[in-house]
Scaffold this motif. Sequence first.
Motif, PDB file in Angstrom:
ATOM      1  N   TRP A 157       0.581  -0.706  -5.135  1.00 50.97           N
ATOM      2  CA  TRP A 157       0.309   0.710  -4.952  1.00 50.97           C
ATOM      3  C   TRP A 157       0.465   1.526  -6.229  1.00 50.97           C
ATOM      4  O   TRP A 157       0.023   2.675  -6.282  1.00 50.97           O
ATOM      5  CB  TRP A 157       1.146   1.306  -3.816  1.00 50.97           C
ATOM      6  N   TRP A 158       1.089   0.952  -7.269  1.00 54.69           N
ATOM      7  CA  TRP A 158       1.114   1.637  -8.568  1.00 54.69           C
ATOM      8  C   TRP A 158      -0.304   1.696  -9.129  1.00 54.69           C
ATOM      9  O   TRP A 158      -1.041   0.698  -9.112  1.00 54.69           O
ATOM     10  CB  TRP A 158       2.001   0.876  -9.544  1.00 54.69           C
ATOM     11  N   ARG A 159      -0.685   2.833  -9.690  1.00 55.35           N
ATOM     12  CA  ARG A 159      -1.977   2.957 -10.346  1.00 55.35           C
ATOM     13  C   ARG A 159      -1.913   2.308 -11.724  1.00 55.35           C
ATOM     14  O   ARG A 159      -0.839   2.100 -12.285  1.00 55.35           O
ATOM     15  CB  ARG A 159      -2.379   4.431 -10.459  1.00 55.35           C
TER      16      ARG A 159
ATOM     17  N   ALA B  81       7.501   8.568  -3.485  1.00 52.98           N
ATOM     18  CA  ALA B  81       6.746   7.742  -4.423  1.00 52.98           C
ATOM     19  C   ALA B  81       7.224   7.961  -5.850  1.00 52.98           C
ATOM     20  O   ALA B  81       7.375   7.010  -6.621  1.00 52.98           O
ATOM     21  CB  ALA B  81       5.256   8.053  -4.303  1.00 52.98           C
TER      22      ALA B  81
ATOM     23  N   ASN C 276       0.839  -1.196   0.000  1.00 54.92           N
ATOM     24  CA  ASN C 276       0.000   0.000   0.000  1.00 54.92           C
ATOM     25  C   ASN C 276       0.872   1.243   0.000  1.00 54.92           C
ATOM     26  O   ASN C 276       1.944   1.268   0.612  1.00 54.92           O
ATOM     27  CB  ASN C 276      -0.917   0.016   1.223  1.00 54.92           C
ATOM     28  N   ARG C 277       0.383   2.275  -0.678  1.00 58.37           N
ATOM     29  CA  ARG C 277       1.167   3.495  -0.800  1.00 58.37           C
ATOM     30  C   ARG C 277       1.044   4.320   0.477  1.00 58.37           C
ATOM     31  O   ARG C 277       0.015   4.916   0.759  1.00 58.37           O
ATOM     32  CB  ARG C 277       0.694   4.304  -2.003  1.00 58.37           C
TER      33      ARG C 277
END
Length: 341
Positions: A308-310, A198, A190-191
């Motif tokens: 967590w990468w979109r 980031a 998770n970010r």
Amino acid sequence: MSSKSLNPSGQVTGYIAPRFNWMVVAFSGWMVGGIHLDAWAHHRIAETLETFFTPWHGVLYSGFLALAALLVGRTLAGVRTGLTWRQATPKGYELSLLGVALFMLGGVGDMLWHLAFGIEVNVEARLSPTHLLLALGGSLMVTGPVRAAGVQGQATLWPALISLAFLLSLLTFFSAYASPISDGQLAAGNRLLSEQTASLLEGKGVAAMLLQTLTLMGVVLFAVRRWRLPLGSITLLLGLSSLLTIAAHQDWFLLPAVLLTGFLGDAFYAWLGPAPGHLLSLQGFAFLLPVLFYVLYFLTLQLDGGLWWRVHLWAEATLMAGMASWLLSLLPLESGKSTAS
């Protein structure tokens, strides 16, 4: 079949019995395995490694000595019969003897470097000058069967493919500081990061994907251009090289994605039939293989603990990896001359 020719005196030169290639493969595995075992030790018990003389180095250097003894001993046996060094050296293994000398120089230098500056950790362990010299020497040693297959042809293909897997393993080992396999945390979880952190991790992750794609596909396309590959070749190249990296970093959850990529890659190879004379098939295969791998890679991360990468980033990075590999397939390499009959 074995490669041989006669010198003016009627003596056999450059002869290679099939078992010699397999012995080289076995001892190469011993040495390359020792390299990854040493990496595991640096990751797991680095704080206790205060000396050059460790069990892990013992495995590495005993593997080197076994392989060096085989290569040099085979040549010396021919010299004792009256052949010159050039005549006595097995065809394709000339650069392997140079690799022995470079590895010895790097090994002595590495011991002196450790005594003078201490034990390297993290990224510096990959980029130490003496370690890079070991990488060059080791690469020349283990790829003897690849060059021998260029002389002996399709009959010696499996030892050559295993040797290419070892070469790929060495390349990925010394670039593991930028590798999705050795550092899945670049995109996993998770970010909970600042925007600046980031952004840095996203940039490193995309760069790692492109670097490892070019490394992997450089080796794979070399094999595809040169030979008609038997079923299982892509699985072997990806699986064996990645297995050593995964074992060193203990990221076993990634192994199914690697193996599935290999299985599907073999299916794509059989379906498309990529070869130097079939450019569209070659380009399509080059594009599809890394795209397939990273789709499975990101899916694995998502299922294991989240991603967590979109979607914008991981999808675009995956397509960029495919495009980089496609561009690599366009290079008019001399190695594109196929030896398949």
